[in-house]
Write a protein that holds these residues in place. Structure first.
Motif, PDB file in Angstrom:
ATOM      1  N   ALA A 295      50.249  63.809  45.993  1.00 17.51           N
ATOM      2  CA  ALA A 295      50.090  63.125  47.281  1.00 17.51           C
ATOM      3  C   ALA A 295      48.984  62.086  47.198  1.00 17.51           C
ATOM      4  O   ALA A 295      49.166  60.929  47.622  1.00 17.51           O
ATOM      5  N   PHE A 296      47.825  62.477  46.637  1.00 15.06           N
ATOM      6  CA  PHE A 296      46.721  61.533  46.445  1.00 15.06           C
ATOM      7  C   PHE A 296      47.173  60.334  45.614  1.00 15.06           C
ATOM      8  O   PHE A 296      46.921  59.170  45.963  1.00 15.06           O
ATOM      9  N   LYS A 297      47.849  60.619  44.514  1.00 13.62           N
ATOM     10  CA  LYS A 297      48.262  59.557  43.587  1.00 13.62           C
ATOM     11  C   LYS A 297      49.186  58.553  44.275  1.00 13.62           C
ATOM     12  O   LYS A 297      49.026  57.339  44.115  1.00 13.62           O
ATOM     13  N   ASN A 298      50.126  59.042  45.043  1.00 11.28           N
ATOM     14  CA  ASN A 298      51.094  58.146  45.674  1.00 11.28           C
ATOM     15  C   ASN A 298      50.488  57.360  46.832  1.00 11.28           C
ATOM     16  O   ASN A 298      50.855  56.196  47.046  1.00 11.28           O
ATOM     17  N   TYR A 299      49.552  57.952  47.577  1.00 13.13           N
ATOM     18  CA  TYR A 299      48.849  57.181  48.605  1.00 13.13           C
ATOM     19  C   TYR A 299      48.049  56.057  47.955  1.00 13.13           C
ATOM     20  O   TYR A 299      48.006  54.928  48.469  1.00 13.13           O
ATOM     21  N   GLN A 300      47.410  56.352  46.831  1.00 14.60           N
ATOM     22  CA  GLN A 300      46.652  55.327  46.128  1.00 14.60           C
ATOM     23  C   GLN A 300      47.552  54.213  45.613  1.00 14.60           C
ATOM     24  O   GLN A 300      47.218  53.027  45.690  1.00 14.60           O
ATOM     25  N   GLN A 301      48.723  54.594  45.089  1.00 11.07           N
ATOM     26  CA  GLN A 301      49.667  53.591  44.599  1.00 11.07           C
ATOM     27  C   GLN A 301      50.182  52.727  45.750  1.00 11.07           C
ATOM     28  O   GLN A 301      50.375  51.514  45.587  1.00 11.07           O
ATOM     29  N   ALA A 302      50.403  53.343  46.895  1.00 11.99           N
ATOM     30  CA  ALA A 302      50.851  52.589  48.070  1.00 11.99           C
ATOM     31  C   ALA A 302      49.791  51.565  48.467  1.00 11.99           C
ATOM     32  O   ALA A 302      50.114  50.393  48.756  1.00 11.99           O
ATOM     33  N   ALA A 318      47.999  52.981  54.303  1.00 10.42           N
ATOM     34  CA  ALA A 318      47.905  53.888  53.153  1.00 10.42           C
ATOM     35  C   ALA A 318      46.501  54.473  53.035  1.00 10.42           C
ATOM     36  O   ALA A 318      46.332  55.667  52.752  1.00 10.42           O
ATOM     37  N   LEU A 319      45.493  53.640  53.264  1.00  8.49           N
ATOM     38  CA  LEU A 319      44.110  54.128  53.168  1.00  8.49           C
ATOM     39  C   LEU A 319      43.809  55.142  54.272  1.00  8.49           C
ATOM     40  O   LEU A 319      43.102  56.130  54.030  1.00  8.49           O
ATOM     41  N   GLN A 320      44.308  54.908  55.465  1.00  7.67           N
ATOM     42  CA  GLN A 320      44.101  55.863  56.549  1.00  7.67           C
ATOM     43  C   GLN A 320      44.672  57.226  56.186  1.00  7.67           C
ATOM     44  O   GLN A 320      44.062  58.266  56.435  1.00  7.67           O
ATOM     45  N   LYS A 321      45.870  57.230  55.587  1.00  5.85           N
ATOM     46  CA  LYS A 321      46.489  58.485  55.156  1.00  5.85           C
ATOM     47  C   LYS A 321      45.642  59.151  54.073  1.00  5.85           C
ATOM     48  O   LYS A 321      45.449  60.374  54.069  1.00  5.85           O
ATOM     49  N   LEU A 322      45.144  58.325  53.168  1.00  8.35           N
ATOM     50  CA  LEU A 322      44.329  58.841  52.061  1.00  8.35           C
ATOM     51  C   LEU A 322      43.019  59.434  52.580  1.00  8.35           C
ATOM     52  O   LEU A 322      42.597  60.520  52.150  1.00  8.35           O
ATOM     53  N   ILE A 323      42.401  58.750  53.527  1.00  8.06           N
ATOM     54  CA  ILE A 323      41.142  59.232  54.101  1.00  8.06           C
ATOM     55  C   ILE A 323      41.360  60.557  54.821  1.00  8.06           C
ATOM     56  O   ILE A 323      40.570  61.502  54.683  1.00  8.06           O
ATOM     57  N   ALA A 324      42.442  60.639  55.597  1.00 11.25           N
ATOM     58  CA  ALA A 324      42.750  61.879  56.320  1.00 11.25           C
ATOM     59  C   ALA A 324      42.957  63.035  55.346  1.00 11.25           C
ATOM     60  O   ALA A 324      42.517  64.166  55.600  1.00 11.25           O
ATOM     61  N   LEU A 325      43.582  62.739  54.208  1.00 10.28           N
ATOM     62  CA  LEU A 325      43.814  63.789  53.209  1.00 10.28           C
ATOM     63  C   LEU A 325      42.504  64.212  52.550  1.00 10.28           C
ATOM     64  O   LEU A 325      42.255  65.403  52.332  1.00 10.28           O
ATOM     65  N   TYR A 326      41.652  63.233  52.253  1.00  8.25           N
ATOM     66  CA  TYR A 326      40.322  63.555  51.692  1.00  8.25           C
ATOM     67  C   TYR A 326      39.542  64.452  52.650  1.00  8.25           C
ATOM     68  O   TYR A 326      38.943  65.464  52.241  1.00  8.25           O
ATOM     69  N   ALA A 338      36.579  55.374  50.618  1.00  8.22           N
ATOM     70  CA  ALA A 338      37.843  54.782  51.058  1.00  8.22           C
ATOM     71  C   ALA A 338      37.678  54.075  52.405  1.00  8.22           C
ATOM     72  O   ALA A 338      38.293  53.030  52.654  1.00  8.22           O
ATOM     73  N   SER A 339      36.817  54.615  53.269  1.00  7.19           N
ATOM     74  CA  SER A 339      36.580  53.992  54.573  1.00  7.19           C
ATOM     75  C   SER A 339      35.868  52.652  54.433  1.00  7.19           C
ATOM     76  O   SER A 339      36.136  51.715  55.207  1.00  7.19           O
ATOM     77  N   GLN A 340      34.971  52.559  53.465  1.00  7.92           N
ATOM     78  CA  GLN A 340      34.290  51.279  53.218  1.00  7.92           C
ATOM     79  C   GLN A 340      35.297  50.219  52.768  1.00  7.92           C
ATOM     80  O   GLN A 340      35.223  49.049  53.168  1.00  7.92           O
TER      81      GLN A 340
END
Length: 408
Positions: A295-302, A318-326, A338-340
């Motif tokens: 999931a992390f990998k694919n959000y980063q690729q997106a 994509a970053l919002q999804k990644l931040i929520a997952l973190y 990621a927020s920066q």
């Protein structure tokens, strides 16, 4: 006093008589359902004779009748355009009664045409009459198929007519008859066409469960018809599996799509696709936490692909999804980094509301780390944007006051 008594007695007698009369002549209850105007059997002036013993009109008689019925159709259309719906459907009903003398195929086509108009005009009673007549034709056709070859064109017309009167289940019954025959004929092209019709009908009524096996079969048939529609079928299946909450099946389809897009160098489709893949992995990770890495990998690729394509809105998503997952995994440092980056993306996209939200998110993350000065700075930047937008000013002011007190 005597006159008043006579009046009272007379009135009582009359009332009693009226009750007796009412009881003796009870009105008959009205028919719950009026007879269908399509079933009137009186001889029409346009008919040269009333066919007896089920003997059809001769070819010459049919050729004379058909243009007269076309004229009735035009006359009804003119009436409807003039706003006289009642007169229009009276004429159309007459046309439909007479169309049956030209054979089932032409009658069904006419029923389909008028049914579509009736539905558009919100004439539910006319729709009911037409649906009942279509069902009668269907029943008659089913009784004949044991002794004669199935009329595929007629069954297709029945399916289309049922669609026009918004009876999807009846339409599917008709199309199932067509499907049965084309399977027996082993006609791949015809099979694909009827499956597409059935699949689209199921999707149009949001019956994803029934649509799934249809599109799975269509996908399997692409190799035998050249694979032209493979991407379309995969996209339909991706939607179906998403709607029916089947993340593993969705992943299988989405990964095939991703492979096709990469091979075709169609990168514009990749960010959205990778977001969907990551979401599926996130769902599956509830049972198998090891899948969170995917999931992390694919959000980063997106995110990275969207950034390269300068699709900043998609990159921000994509970053919002990644931040929520973190954050869900307690990875505050990674979420903050990621927020920066998100701040830069929202500024690049000139998304001031998104930028304000990003500063709020950064402030909250600094609060989690108890780094109060940095939190205040983030909330102050958010407040500046809130002033510009005239939105959530009180919220950011309150956050700054709360953090400042906590820092004392």
């Amino acid at each position: 006093m005597l006159r008043r008594l006579i009046v009272i007695v007379t009135a009582a007698t009359l009332f009693s008589s009226s009750l007796t009369l009412a009881e003796s002549k009870k009105p008959k209850p009205p028919d719950k359902f009026p007879p269908s105007p399509l079933e009137i059997t009186t001889l029409d002036p346009l008919l040269p004779r009333l066919p007896k013993d089920k003997q059809p009109l001769t070819l010459e008689e049919q050729q004379k009748l058909e243009p007269a019925l076309d004229a009735l159709n035009q006359e009804a259309a003119v009436k409807l355009q003039a706003g006289d719906q009642v007169a229009a459907f009276e004429i159309w009903n007459r046309e439909l009664r007479l169309r049956r003398f030209l054979g089932s195929s032409l009658e069904v086509q006419a029923l389909s045409r008028v049914g579509a108009i009736a539905w558009k005009q919100n004439n539910s009673q006319e729709v009911q009459y037409i649906t009942q007549r279509l069902q009668a034709i269907q029943k008659q056709t089913q009784s004949q198929k044991k002794t004669a070859q199935i009329d595929l064109a007629l069954w297709r017309s029945l399916g289309e007519a049922y669609q026009n009167v918004r009876s999807p289940q009846l339409a599917l019954e008709a199309y199932d008859q067509v499907l049965l025959v084309v399977r027996q004929q082993k006609n791949t092209t015809a099979l694909v066409e009827i499956l597409k019709t059935i699949g689209e009908l199921n999707l149009s009524w949001f019956d994803y469960r029934k649509a799934a096996p249809i599109y799975e079969e269509l996908l399997g048939l692409t190799t035998s018809v050249g694979g032209v529609n493979e991407v379309t079928y995969l996209q339909q299946l991706a939607e179906i599996y998403e709607q029916t909450n089947q993340p593993q099946q969705s992943l299988n389809v989405l990964n095939k799509l991703a492979e096709i897009y990469v091979n075709e160098n169609n990168l514009t489709e990749i960010p959205e696709l990778k977001l969907a893949i990551a979401s599926d992995y996130e769902s599956l990770a509830k049972k198998d936490p090891n899948l969170l890495l995917e999931a992390f990998k694919n959000y980063q690729q997106a995110y990275t692909t969207a950034w390269q394509l300068q699709e900043y809105v998609r990159a921000g998503e994509a970053l919002q999804k990644l931040i929520a997952l973190y954050r869900s995994q307690g990875q505050t440092d990674e979420a903050l980094q990621a927020s920066q980056i998100l701040v830069q993306i929202q500024a690049q996209a000139a998304n001031f509301y998104g930028l304000m939200q990003a500063y709020d998110q950064i402030g909250q993350l600094y609060l989690e780390r108890k780094e109060f000065p940095q939190a205040v700075t983030a909330f102050q930047k958010g407040l500046e944007l809130a002033h510009q937008l005239k939105y959530q000013e009180a919220y950011f002011t309150g956050q700054i006051e709360k953090v400042s007190k906590a820092n004392l």
